[in-house]
Motif scaffolding. Structure first.
Motif, short mmCIF file in Angstrom:
data_model
loop_
_atom_site.label_atom_id
_atom_site.label_comp_id
_atom_site.label_asym_id
_atom_site.label_seq_id
_atom_site.Cartn_x
_atom_site.Cartn_y
_atom_site.Cartn_z
N TYR A 151 15.74 3.70 6.50
CA TYR A 151 14.93 3.16 5.40
C TYR A 151 13.85 2.23 5.94
N SER A 152 14.21 1.32 6.81
CA SER A 152 13.24 0.38 7.37
C SER A 152 12.14 1.13 8.12
N TYR A 153 12.55 2.14 8.87
CA TYR A 153 11.57 2.94 9.60
C TYR A 153 10.60 3.62 8.63
N GLY A 154 11.12 4.17 7.55
CA GLY A 154 10.25 4.83 6.57
C GLY A 154 9.24 3.89 5.96
N MET A 155 9.67 2.69 5.61
CA MET A 155 8.74 1.72 5.05
C MET A 155 7.66 1.35 6.06
N MET A 156 8.04 1.23 7.32
CA MET A 156 7.08 0.89 8.35
C MET A 156 6.06 2.01 8.54
N VAL A 157 6.51 3.25 8.55
CA VAL A 157 5.60 4.39 8.73
C VAL A 157 4.62 4.49 7.57
N LEU A 158 5.10 4.29 6.35
CA LEU A 158 4.20 4.35 5.20
C LEU A 158 3.16 3.24 5.26
N GLU A 159 3.54 2.10 5.80
CA GLU A 159 2.55 1.03 5.99
C GLU A 159 1.55 1.42 7.06
N MET A 160 2.02 2.04 8.12
CA MET A 160 1.12 2.50 9.17
C MET A 160 0.09 3.47 8.61
N VAL A 161 0.56 4.36 7.77
CA VAL A 161 -0.33 5.35 7.15
C VAL A 161 -1.22 4.69 6.11
N GLY A 162 -0.61 3.83 5.33
CA GLY A 162 -1.29 3.32 4.15
C GLY A 162 -2.25 2.20 4.37
N ALA A 163 -1.76 1.11 4.98
CA ALA A 163 -2.57 -0.11 5.05
C ALA A 163 -3.44 -0.13 3.81
N ARG A 164 -2.85 -0.29 2.67
CA ARG A 164 -3.46 0.02 1.38
C ARG A 164 -4.85 -0.55 1.19
N ASP A 165 -5.22 -1.57 1.94
CA ASP A 165 -6.56 -2.14 1.79
C ASP A 165 -7.64 -1.17 2.22
N ARG A 166 -7.28 -0.14 3.00
CA ARG A 166 -8.30 0.80 3.47
C ARG A 166 -8.79 1.70 2.34
N ASN A 167 -7.84 2.27 1.61
CA ASN A 167 -8.21 3.29 0.63
C ASN A 167 -8.01 2.84 -0.80
N THR A 168 -7.53 1.65 -1.01
CA THR A 168 -7.39 1.13 -2.37
C THR A 168 -8.07 -0.21 -2.45
N SER A 169 -8.65 -0.51 -3.57
CA SER A 169 -9.35 -1.78 -3.75
C SER A 169 -8.56 -2.67 -4.69
N ALA A 170 -8.81 -3.95 -4.57
CA ALA A 170 -8.04 -4.92 -5.33
C ALA A 170 -8.23 -4.77 -6.83
N ASP A 171 -9.39 -4.25 -7.27
CA ASP A 171 -9.64 -4.16 -8.69
C ASP A 171 -9.37 -2.77 -9.24
N SER A 172 -8.79 -1.87 -8.45
CA SER A 172 -8.50 -0.52 -8.92
C SER A 172 -7.24 -0.52 -9.77
N ASP A 173 -7.08 0.55 -10.57
CA ASP A 173 -5.94 0.64 -11.48
C ASP A 173 -4.62 0.78 -10.72
N HIS A 174 -4.66 1.37 -9.52
CA HIS A 174 -3.43 1.65 -8.81
C HIS A 174 -3.09 0.59 -7.77
N SER A 175 -3.88 -0.49 -7.70
CA SER A 175 -3.62 -1.50 -6.67
C SER A 175 -2.29 -2.20 -6.89
N SER A 176 -1.84 -2.27 -8.13
CA SER A 176 -0.57 -2.94 -8.41
C SER A 176 0.60 -1.96 -8.47
N GLN A 177 0.33 -0.68 -8.31
CA GLN A 177 1.39 0.32 -8.36
C GLN A 177 2.17 0.34 -7.03
N TYR A 178 3.45 0.64 -7.13
CA TYR A 178 4.28 0.76 -5.93
C TYR A 178 3.64 1.77 -5.00
N PHE A 179 3.27 1.31 -3.78
CA PHE A 179 2.43 2.13 -2.91
C PHE A 179 3.05 3.48 -2.55
N PRO A 180 4.33 3.58 -2.17
CA PRO A 180 4.91 4.89 -1.90
C PRO A 180 4.80 5.84 -3.11
#
Length: 391
Positions: A293-322
């Motif tokens: 589980y910990s590994y999966g969360m880390m990999v999704l963060e590696m892929v996501g780094a949500r600041d790259r493809n999501t903006s703070a004012d977007s509708d999905h910024s507060s949605q659970y990232f996975p």
């Protein structure tokens, strides 16, 4: 007073008693009457005093958790006992505190600081090393023993090498091979797309699969199975070639090879990476799947780094990232890879594998052996996990 006594039979058949003392003759008893009653009084006083002592002792024991007259072990006694019992299986060399000061030139170059203490750069026999100085503590040294016992049993390209340790009074140090590129956290989680620390998708994928191989080794490859319990970017170190190495075994648990469920006291790990079953037994038993589980969360963060493809004012910024990744998988992969087919496949693999690893129920997660197979295989054979488990 010196006394003697004499008994005589009377003509009527009775008895007379005479006591001869240096103070004169008395009848009935020898000595002064007051002496006769001192015994019971003294006994009662002693009994009351003893009872008070017992009550005081119990009070202090309950309040302080130990008896007031109980001798306390010196710092490091338990660790010394552990080292003696495991002397044959612990291979890293032991150094004195003076040795550690020479290695680090009196702790001249600090590499990092954390809750555990500080890490300094050093040199050992011409080789660069990292010296982790643990905070001075009066504790029983559980994390220190976990670290020494765990890494001493490992030998893998994706697990950091422990070269030595120091235990001298309250001074505790761990000496590791030096990782010039620091931790994964330094590179994978920057929000600046133009940063020199931003790694390519190919390199991120290599780090993900290397870490997976290291975990697979810990879970199945070494003589004593090891569950790490603190997989996160900060604990993945990178050498000069960005080869990942799992580090920091302070929370690790050694297990028998045939043992599946693990018993631990209290939750352990880092918030955001801790598996649900570590928090509550209602999700299942604690096992090596908690590392998955910990590994999966880390990999999704590696892929996501949500600041790259999501903006703070977007509708999905507060949605659970996975959950957001699950719903926008295809669009995300294409956008992240910039229309590069090979990169798109790598990104998709990492996302799908990460989503499988973070399933709420431990038995629904793959083993690390299966994770390695999925990452090395084709994306055409990868299916998304059930969506309901992400809600």
């Amino acid at each position: 007073m010196v006394c003697g006594y004499q008994r005589e039979e009377t003509p009527a058949g009775g008895m007379t008693f005479a006591c001869f003392c240096d103070g004169g003759q008395t009848t009935g008893r020898c000595g002064a009457g007051s002496k006769r009653n001192e015994g019971p009084i003294v006994g009662a006083v002693v009994a009351v005093a003893f009872l008070c002592l017992v009550i005081l002792t119990c009070f202090l024991a309950c309040r302080h958790g130990s008896l007031p007259f109980k001798s306390k072990n010196k710092p490091g006694t338990r660790i010394e006992s552990f080292l003696q019992k495991n002397e044959s299986s612990i291979h890293p060399k032991r150094y004195t505190y003076a040795d550690v000061k020479r290695m680090t030139k009196s702790f001249a170059v600090k590499l990092g600081q954390g809750g555990f203490g500080a890490v300094y750069k050093g040199s050992l026999h011409g080789r660069q090393v990292a010296v982790k100085m643990l905070k001075d503590t009066q504790g029983d040294g559980e994390e220190f023993m976990n670290e020494v016992a765990s890494i001493s049993r490992t030998s893998h390209v994706n697990v950091v090498t422990l070269l030595g340790f120091c235990l001298q009074g309250s001074k505790r140090a761990l000496i590791y091979e030096y990782m010039p590129n620091g931790s994964l956290e330094r590179y994978a989680f920057t929000g600046d797309m133009n940063s020199e620390n931003l790694l390519s998708w190919e390199r991120l994928f290599d780090i993900a699969i290397g870490t997976a191989r290291g975990l697979e080794y810990l879970h199945r490859g070494c003589n004593t199975r090891i569950v790490h319990f603190d997989i996160k970017p900060h604990n993945i170190l990178l050498d000069q070639d960005f080869c990942p190495k799992i580090s920091d075994f302070g929370l690790a648990k050694l297990c028998l090879n045939k043992e599946s469920a693990i018993s631990i006291v209290g939750a352990r790990g880092t918030i955001g990476y801790i598996a649900p079953e570590v928090y509550s037994k209602q999700f299942g038993t604690i096992s090596s799947k908690s590392d998955v589980y910990s590994y999966g969360m880390m990999v999704l963060e590696m892929v996501g780094a949500r600041d790259r493809n999501t903006s703070a004012d977007s509708d999905h910024s507060s949605q659970y990232f996975p959950q957001w990744l699950y719903e926008h998988l295809d669009d995300y992969c294409v956008g992240a890879s910039e229309i590069n087919g090979e990169t798109t496949e790598l990104v998709r693999k990492m996302i799908v594998v990460g989503l499988w690893c973070i399933q709420v129920i431990p038995t629904d997660r793959p083993t690390m052996t299966r994770v390695v197979e999925m990452l090395e295989g084709s994306t055409s054979n990868l299916e998304l996990p059930p969506r309901v488990l992400l809600s």
